[in-house]
Write a protein that holds these residues in place. Sequence first.
Motif, short mmCIF file in Angstrom:
data_model
loop_
_atom_site.label_atom_id
_atom_site.label_comp_id
_atom_site.label_asym_id
_atom_site.label_seq_id
_atom_site.Cartn_x
_atom_site.Cartn_y
_atom_site.Cartn_z
N HIS A 283 0.82 -1.22 0.00
CA HIS A 283 0.00 0.00 0.00
C HIS A 283 0.85 1.26 0.00
CE1 HIS A 283 -3.68 -2.29 0.05
NE2 HIS A 283 -3.01 -3.13 0.82
N CYS B 67 -7.54 1.84 -4.80
CA CYS B 67 -7.18 0.60 -4.09
C CYS B 67 -8.27 0.24 -3.08
CB CYS B 67 -5.85 0.80 -3.39
SG CYS B 67 -5.28 -0.63 -2.46
N CYS C 267 -7.88 -0.23 -0.12
CA CYS C 267 -7.62 0.43 1.16
C CYS C 267 -8.18 1.85 1.19
CB CYS C 267 -6.12 0.45 1.47
SG CYS C 267 -5.19 1.66 0.51
N CYS D 162 -1.88 2.56 -5.17
CA CYS D 162 -1.06 1.64 -4.36
C CYS D 162 -0.37 0.60 -5.25
CB CYS D 162 -1.93 0.89 -3.36
SG CYS D 162 -2.54 1.92 -2.03
ZN LIG Z 1 -3.89 0.41 -0.91
#
Ligand SMILES: [Zn+2]
Length: 315
Positions: free
Chosen positions: A164, A174, A176, A181
């Motif tokens: 990440h 992403c 996240c 990332c």
């Molecule tokens: Zn990420």
Amino acid sequence: MRVGIDIGGMSVKIGLVDKQGIAAKSVIKTASASQTPYELIEQMADAVSLLLRENSVEPESCEGIGIACPGTVDAQSGIVAYSNNLGWENVAILEAMRERMASSTPMALANDADAAALGEVLCGAAKGKDSAVLLTLGTGVGGGVIMNRKIFSGFLRGGCELGHMAIERNGRRCTCGRRGCLEMYASATALMEHARAVAAEHPQSLLCTLSGGRIPDIDGKVIFEARKRNDALAGLVVDEYLENLSIGIVNIVNIFRPEIVILGGGVSAQKEYLTRELQRRVEGKCFGGTHGQISPIVTSELGNDAGIIGAAYLM
Ligand SMILES: [Zn+2]
């Protein structure tokens, strides 16, 4: 003798480990989604007891039981804080293991990628090294950092999330929440998605021929095979993949300067074909160029056993 447990989304692998490696192994299939974490932990504890008994190891002579688990773990309190893969939240895994086994054997917990990195340092691709970084190129991009032969996991919970780091400011979104990332470019998933998208537009490409015309069957093996046979489209896909991956590895080398960088996960099956080109690309971009120490890039030696071995030596 020690025990290493590696919990995965599909199965739990348990190994009896000594200095020579894994002496005996057993596997539990992770059952239905209706199984609670504590039911699985009970099964794990029973499987450990059985493995010790079957191999005539007295529980008292077992030096330790280590557990590698995907997600965010709190090693100190022995709690799996959150595991997306397993659907676990705040699971007191070590306490539950101790209770079920009624055992005073030392136990420890780590993130699975961290444990795998430790395994590679103890008896795999980074044997004898003091520092190493493992980057796993699979469904996502994971990794572990070893410094002074110990897992570097930062302060309290979390650990390093190498997948990440952003390599594109306004890049792909992403899971996240951020954009750009490394995981969105360097995972096996990203490689396959890119190849399938371009193959769909170019049905005459070797990517299509090698997969029997079935676009969803284009996997890493097909992509690299097509490139080895000089297919132009596969060449573009692999070049972009290697370039993006090399940016991530350069960042890792510039920050940690590890003695060695190990690549694991599905893509690492390409071995020297992968590492030779990456090495060249990384050498051209690292701070100090060839005047600095450039970490050699190698592929994992222990594969799926790395997590078990690393877990066994957490104590
Ligand atoms: Zn990420």
